[in-house]
Write a protein that holds these residues in place. Structure first.
Motif: not given
Length: 85
Positions: A5-13, A46-58
């Motif tokens: 996520m950080l790499a994708a966000t930095g790449g987008a910027i 980004g947010l719709p993709i995050i919320y569409a995927l199954p939630d995982a718990v660390f």
């Protein structure tokens, strides 16, 4: 996942700065251009993709969605501050 996520966000910027340079966006508008690109991407893709995927718990009980928001919110605020200059 968070590193991706950080790499994708930095790449987008970085990509937004590159596109602004290629389009010869005036210097006073580059920050606005980059911020609009970054925030629009996070909000509408980004947010719709995050919320569409199954939630995982660390292992420590933190959900992936919560972890994603803990990264996105400060980055959006940082982009807002950087874009102001």
């Amino acid at each position: 996942m968070l590193g991706t996520m950080l790499a994708a966000t930095g790449g987008a910027i970085v990509m937004a700065y590159l596109v602004a340079w290629l389009m010869r966006v005036p210097g006073s508008s580059v920050g606005t251009f980059v911020q609009g690109s970054f925030r629009g991407n996070v909000a509408f893709i980004g947010l719709p993709i995050i919320y569409a995927l199954p939630d995982a718990v660390f292992a420590d009980g933190l959900s992936a969605r919560t972890a994603a928001m803990m990264i996105i919110a400060p980055l959006a605020a940082l982009a807002l501050i950087i874009g102001a200059f």
